[in-house]
Scaffold this active site. Structure first.
Site, PDB file in Angstrom:
ATOM      1  N   GLY A  67       0.805  -1.216   0.000  1.00  0.00           N
ATOM      2  CA  GLY A  67       0.000   0.000   0.000  1.00  0.00           C
ATOM      3  C   GLY A  67       0.838   1.267   0.000  1.00  0.00           C
ATOM      4  N   ASP A  90      -4.487 -13.045   2.617  1.00  0.00           N
ATOM      5  CA  ASP A  90      -5.303 -12.231   3.512  1.00  0.00           C
ATOM      6  C   ASP A  90      -4.792 -12.423   4.939  1.00  0.00           C
ATOM      7  OD1 ASP A  90      -7.549 -11.326   5.202  1.00  0.00           O
ATOM      8  OD2 ASP A  90      -8.603 -11.181   3.282  1.00  0.00           O
ATOM      9  N   LYS A 119      -9.321   1.927   5.052  1.00  0.00           N
ATOM     10  CA  LYS A 119      -9.084   3.260   5.640  1.00  0.00           C
ATOM     11  C   LYS A 119     -10.049   4.357   5.187  1.00  0.00           C
ATOM     12  CE  LYS A 119      -5.909   4.683   2.023  1.00  0.00           C
ATOM     13  NZ  LYS A 119      -4.720   5.407   1.646  1.00  0.00           N
ATOM     14  N   SER A 175      -3.981   6.189  14.076  1.00  0.00           N
ATOM     15  CA  SER A 175      -4.318   7.415  13.357  1.00  0.00           C
ATOM     16  C   SER A 175      -4.673   8.512  14.346  1.00  0.00           C
ATOM     17  CB  SER A 175      -5.525   7.121  12.463  1.00  0.00           C
ATOM     18  OG  SER A 175      -6.118   8.312  12.007  1.00  0.00           O
ATOM     19  N   TYR A 184     -14.503   3.659  11.203  1.00  0.00           N
ATOM     20  CA  TYR A 184     -13.066   3.488  10.918  1.00  0.00           C
ATOM     21  C   TYR A 184     -12.245   3.869  12.156  1.00  0.00           C
ATOM     22  CZ  TYR A 184      -8.391   4.889   9.393  1.00  0.00           C
ATOM     23  OH  TYR A 184      -7.028   5.042   9.301  1.00  0.00           O
ATOM     24  N   LYS A 233      -9.626   1.661  14.893  1.00  0.00           N
ATOM     25  CA  LYS A 233      -8.270   2.026  15.350  1.00  0.00           C
ATOM     26  C   LYS A 233      -8.214   2.065  16.882  1.00  0.00           C
ATOM     27  CE  LYS A 233      -6.318   2.410  11.353  1.00  0.00           C
ATOM     28  NZ  LYS A 233      -5.354   1.399  10.919  1.00  0.00           N
ATOM     29  N   TYR A 265      -0.672   8.451  13.019  1.00  0.00           N
ATOM     30  CA  TYR A 265      -0.292   9.314  11.903  1.00  0.00           C
ATOM     31  C   TYR A 265      -1.232  10.494  11.811  1.00  0.00           C
ATOM     32  CZ  TYR A 265       1.251   4.650  10.208  1.00  0.00           C
ATOM     33  OH  TYR A 265       1.762   3.388  10.076  1.00  0.00           O
ATOM     34  N   GLY A 269     -18.555  16.558   9.910  1.00  0.00           N
ATOM     35  CA  GLY A 269     -17.570  15.892  10.767  1.00  0.00           C
ATOM     36  C   GLY A 269     -16.193  16.533  10.730  1.00  0.00           C
TER      37      GLY A 269
HETATM   38  P1  NAD Z   1      -3.436   1.436   1.717  1.00  0.00           P
HETATM   39  O1  NAD Z   1      -4.845   1.036   1.465  1.00  0.00           O
HETATM   40  O2  NAD Z   1      -2.654   2.006   0.597  1.00  0.00           O
HETATM   41  O3  NAD Z   1      -2.631   0.204   2.345  1.00  0.00           O
HETATM   42  C1  NAD Z   1      -3.247  -0.826   3.066  1.00  0.00           C
HETATM   43  C2  NAD Z   1      -2.772  -2.141   2.468  1.00  0.00           C
HETATM   44  O4  NAD Z   1      -3.357  -3.226   3.194  1.00  0.00           O
HETATM   45  C3  NAD Z   1      -3.194  -2.316   1.002  1.00  0.00           C
HETATM   46  O5  NAD Z   1      -2.074  -2.710   0.246  1.00  0.00           O
HETATM   47  C4  NAD Z   1      -4.244  -3.417   1.045  1.00  0.00           C
HETATM   48  O6  NAD Z   1      -4.243  -4.200  -0.144  1.00  0.00           O
HETATM   49  C5  NAD Z   1      -3.807  -4.200   2.266  1.00  0.00           C
HETATM   50  N1  NAD Z   1      -4.869  -4.956   2.928  1.00  0.00           N
HETATM   51  C6  NAD Z   1      -6.094  -4.506   3.341  1.00  0.00           C
HETATM   52  N2  NAD Z   1      -6.757  -5.506   3.931  1.00  0.00           N
HETATM   53  C7  NAD Z   1      -5.953  -6.606   3.904  1.00  0.00           C
HETATM   54  C8  NAD Z   1      -6.085  -7.947   4.361  1.00  0.00           C
HETATM   55  N3  NAD Z   1      -7.213  -8.380   4.940  1.00  0.00           N
HETATM   56  N4  NAD Z   1      -5.054  -8.788   4.168  1.00  0.00           N
HETATM   57  C9  NAD Z   1      -3.921  -8.380   3.544  1.00  0.00           C
HETATM   58  N5  NAD Z   1      -3.740  -7.128   3.096  1.00  0.00           N
HETATM   59  C10 NAD Z   1      -4.745  -6.245   3.273  1.00  0.00           C
HETATM   60  O7  NAD Z   1      -3.458   2.455   2.951  1.00  0.00           O
HETATM   61  P2  NAD Z   1      -2.294   3.342   3.549  1.00  0.00           P
HETATM   62  O8  NAD Z   1      -2.645   4.756   3.320  1.00  0.00           O
HETATM   63  O9  NAD Z   1      -0.974   2.837   3.141  1.00  0.00           O
HETATM   64  O10 NAD Z   1      -2.547   3.062   5.102  1.00  0.00           O
HETATM   65  C11 NAD Z   1      -1.862   2.033   5.781  1.00  0.00           C
HETATM   66  C12 NAD Z   1      -2.374   1.942   7.206  1.00  0.00           C
HETATM   67  O11 NAD Z   1      -2.215   3.206   7.832  1.00  0.00           O
HETATM   68  C13 NAD Z   1      -3.855   1.605   7.317  1.00  0.00           C
HETATM   69  O12 NAD Z   1      -4.037   0.753   8.429  1.00  0.00           O
HETATM   70  C14 NAD Z   1      -4.500   2.950   7.579  1.00  0.00           C
HETATM   71  O13 NAD Z   1      -5.705   2.824   8.298  1.00  0.00           O
HETATM   72  C15 NAD Z   1      -3.436   3.649   8.390  1.00  0.00           C
HETATM   73  N6  NAD Z   1      -3.526   5.101   8.295  1.00  0.00           N
HETATM   74  C16 NAD Z   1      -3.490   5.693   7.077  1.00  0.00           C
HETATM   75  C17 NAD Z   1      -3.590   7.077   6.991  1.00  0.00           C
HETATM   76  C18 NAD Z   1      -3.576   7.762   5.644  1.00  0.00           C
HETATM   77  O14 NAD Z   1      -3.938   8.920   5.558  1.00  0.00           O
HETATM   78  N7  NAD Z   1      -3.167   7.125   4.561  1.00  0.00           N
HETATM   79  C19 NAD Z   1      -3.731   7.848   8.146  1.00  0.00           C
HETATM   80  C20 NAD Z   1      -3.749   7.199   9.391  1.00  0.00           C
HETATM   81  C21 NAD Z   1      -3.632   5.811   9.450  1.00  0.00           C
HETATM   82  C1  UD1 Z   2      -9.238  12.105   6.777  1.00  0.00           C
HETATM   83  C2  UD1 Z   2     -10.076  11.249   7.675  1.00  0.00           C
HETATM   84  C3  UD1 Z   2      -9.210  10.739   8.816  1.00  0.00           C
HETATM   85  C4  UD1 Z   2      -8.017   9.979   8.254  1.00  0.00           C
HETATM   86  C5  UD1 Z   2      -7.264  10.913   7.310  1.00  0.00           C
HETATM   87  C6  UD1 Z   2      -6.128  10.241   6.637  1.00  0.00           C
HETATM   88  C7  UD1 Z   2     -12.345  12.161   7.441  1.00  0.00           C
HETATM   89  C8  UD1 Z   2     -13.432  12.928   8.103  1.00  0.00           C
HETATM   90  N1  UD1 Z   2     -11.209  12.032   8.167  1.00  0.00           N
HETATM   91  O1  UD1 Z   2      -8.709  13.176   7.538  1.00  0.00           O
HETATM   92  O2  UD1 Z   2      -9.971   9.884   9.646  1.00  0.00           O
HETATM   93  O3  UD1 Z   2      -7.176   9.542   9.294  1.00  0.00           O
HETATM   94  O4  UD1 Z   2      -8.153  11.378   6.282  1.00  0.00           O
HETATM   95  O5  UD1 Z   2      -6.582   9.233   5.780  1.00  0.00           O
HETATM   96  O6  UD1 Z   2     -12.493  11.673   6.334  1.00  0.00           O
HETATM   97  N2  UD1 Z   2     -10.795  18.766   1.798  1.00  0.00           N
HETATM   98  C9  UD1 Z   2     -11.300  19.576   0.809  1.00  0.00           C
HETATM   99  N3  UD1 Z   2     -11.597  19.023  -0.384  1.00  0.00           N
HETATM  100  C10 UD1 Z   2     -11.412  17.681  -0.659  1.00  0.00           C
HETATM  101  C11 UD1 Z   2     -10.889  16.863   0.375  1.00  0.00           C
HETATM  102  C12 UD1 Z   2     -10.595  17.443   1.594  1.00  0.00           C
HETATM  103  O7  UD1 Z   2     -11.484  20.773   0.999  1.00  0.00           O
HETATM  104  O8  UD1 Z   2     -11.723  17.233  -1.771  1.00  0.00           O
HETATM  105  C13 UD1 Z   2     -10.399  19.385   3.080  1.00  0.00           C
HETATM  106  C14 UD1 Z   2     -11.086  18.806   4.309  1.00  0.00           C
HETATM  107  O9  UD1 Z   2     -12.262  19.489   4.592  1.00  0.00           O
HETATM  108  C15 UD1 Z   2      -9.990  19.000   5.379  1.00  0.00           C
HETATM  109  C16 UD1 Z   2      -8.676  18.888   4.596  1.00  0.00           C
HETATM  110  O10 UD1 Z   2      -9.023  19.127   3.233  1.00  0.00           O
HETATM  111  O11 UD1 Z   2     -10.065  20.298   5.906  1.00  0.00           O
HETATM  112  C17 UD1 Z   2      -8.017  17.526   4.701  1.00  0.00           C
HETATM  113  O12 UD1 Z   2      -8.976  16.515   4.358  1.00  0.00           O
HETATM  114  P1  UD1 Z   2      -8.534  14.991   4.166  1.00  0.00           P
HETATM  115  O13 UD1 Z   2      -7.372  14.917   3.261  1.00  0.00           O
HETATM  116  O14 UD1 Z   2      -9.756  14.227   3.779  1.00  0.00           O
HETATM  117  O15 UD1 Z   2      -8.024  14.562   5.602  1.00  0.00           O
HETATM  118  P2  UD1 Z   2      -8.775  14.633   7.024  1.00  0.00           P
HETATM  119  O16 UD1 Z   2     -10.192  15.015   6.888  1.00  0.00           O
HETATM  120  O17 UD1 Z   2      -7.926  15.445   7.931  1.00  0.00           O
END
Ligand code: NAD
Ligand code: UD1
Length: 336
Positions: free
Chosen positions: A10, A58, A84, A124, A148, A152, A176, A293
């Site tokens: 991912g 999986d 996510k 998160s 979601y 977490k 994060y 939200g």
């Molecule tokens: P992503 O979707 O790119 O990566 C998640 C990976 O997990 C993917 O490759 C998916 O194929 C794999 N996966 C999902 N379910 C699975 C399963 N049952 N078995 C095996 N593989 C599985 O997401 P990401 O942005 O890289 O996020 C990684 C982690 O970080 C997630 O747990 C997410 O909730 C957490 N996180 C992400 C963010 C963000 O903004 N990207 C923020 C806070 C926390």
């Molecule tokens: C979102 C998730 C959060 C998750 C994080 C990282 C929600 C409510 N929260 O956070 O749980 O951990 O992503 O994956 O979804 N915005 C725009 N236009 C857009 C998209 C976003 O204006 O098309 C604004 C939003 O209102 C916010 C900011 O950009 O103010 C960031 O948004 P986003 O990237 O979705 O992240 P979070 O909402 O902080």
């Protein structure tokens, strides 16, 4: 030393594979590719000049995990696998409980069987719910505002219980803030399926013409320009945080939470403007109503990660925009 990385194909996982390989560890990835591409792992190998071992499976499948643990001498686990998308979790909560919590429970039970007691978990900033004040510190109250976020929060509790039952475990809960950016090679980056929910991939897809304009969700927030403010962190800084967390897990026991952010807020319009400067491409936008939200601003205190892990973010918003642009320009359709 061998690190098992669940969800390693991912967005954050692939960048973490690069940093973990560069730090000299062997890497074993398990991913079912439900939200990623095998190509990401091929590119990790290209960037690092090293190979990793990949299992397409999986994480809920305990037999598949047993095979991985039997065939490899795993010393520690970094656990990314999960879903996510916040909006989808509201519509399909059971899918999220089943996958996110199911993966963690099956992983912990197989780790137990094989005596592996070190885990770094992708939590998160969402676990802080609606925080009372900024910056957010690790000891502030936890709550969830959507399914979601609840997964977490529950997983953090499961991991705390795991540690309380056996103090020999090392558990790092990495909370994060908003990960964006891409590897500076432009070879790996974020490749969301469908229309992006998050701001940065939306902006970068407007830049390459896949989307027509940015929808700014609200301009009446209590911030410098009225648009929402978040603590964006470069995914490479975040990935390096995992290397530090693994080093901590090899030298300590405990169950500790760490914020990973920059400690600085950036508004939607500031991010849009920085992207325009970095790419030279205009990003047209319209102001839409607030997204339900959403909060005015969120930013982290990262003092604990600095003092305990010896980690702090080094890349700024311009780096995040420049590297995202390079990735999106060279891969307009992501890995597809
Ligand atoms: P992503 O979707 O790119 O990566 C998640 C990976 O997990 C993917 O490759 C998916 O194929 C794999 N996966 C999902 N379910 C699975 C399963 N049952 N078995 C095996 N593989 C599985 O997401 P990401 O942005 O890289 O996020 C990684 C982690 O970080 C997630 O747990 C997410 O909730 C957490 N996180 C992400 C963010 C963000 O903004 N990207 C923020 C806070 C926390
Ligand atoms: C979102 C998730 C959060 C998750 C994080 C990282 C929600 C409510 N929260 O956070 O749980 O951990 O992503 O994956 O979804 N915005 C725009 N236009 C857009 C998209 C976003 O204006 O098309 C604004 C939003 O209102 C916010 C900011 O950009 O103010 C960031 O948004 P986003 O990237 O979705 O992240 P979070 O909402 O902080």
């Amino acid at each position: 030393m061998s690190i098992l990385i669940t969800g390693g194909a991912g967005f954050i996982g692939s960048h973490t594979c690069v940093e973990i390989l560069d730090a000299g560890y062997d890497v074993v990835v398990v991913d079912n590719l439900s939200n990623s591409s095998r190509k990401a792992l091929e590119r990790v190998e290209k960037i690092t000049g090293k190979t990793l071992k990949f299992y397409e499976a999986d994480v809920r499948n305990t037999d598949a995990l047993r095979k991985i643990f039997s065939e490899n001498s795993i010393d520690a686990v970094i656990h990314f696998a999960g879903y996510k998308a916040v909006g989808e979790s509201v519509r399909e909560p059971l899918k999220y409980y089943d996958n996110n919590i199911g993966c963690t429970v099956s992983l912990l039970s197989v780790m137990d069987e094989f005596g592996v007691k070190r885990i770094v978990f992708s939590s998160s900033a969402t676990v802080y719910g609606i925080p009372e004040k900024m910056p957010i510190t690790e000891e502030m109250p936890l709550s969830a505002i959507n399914p979601y976020g609840r997964t977490k929060l529950f997983i953090e509790e499961i991991l705390r219980d795991r540690y309380n039952a056996d103090n020999g475990w090392s558990i790092a809960l990495l909370r994060y803030f908003n990960p964006i950016g891409a590897h500076k090679s432009g070879l790996i980056g974020e490749s969301p399926k469908g229309i992006p929910n998050n701001l940065m991939p939306f902006i970068s897809q407007v830049a390459v013409g896949r989307l027509t304009e940015l929808h700014v969700f609200g301009d009446d927030y209590n911030t410098s320009d009225g648009t929402g403010s978040r603590d964006y962190i470069h995914v490479v800084d975040l990935a390096k945080g995992h290397v530090k967390a693994i080093e901590w897990a090899f030298t300590h026991t405990g169950c500790e939470a760490f914020n990973l952010g920059t400690g600085k807020g950036t508004t939607v319009m500031e991010l849009r403007d920085a992207f325009v400067r970095a790419s030279g491409v205009d990003i047209p936008y319209v102001i839409d109503p607030r997204r339900p939200g959403d909060l005015d601003e969120l930013y982290a205190s990262c003092d604990k990660a600095k003092s305990v892990l010896g980690w702090e973010a080094t890349l700024n918003i311009n780096d995040m925009c420049k590297d995202t642009w390079l990735w999106q320009r060279d891969n307009p359709n992501g890995y597809d």
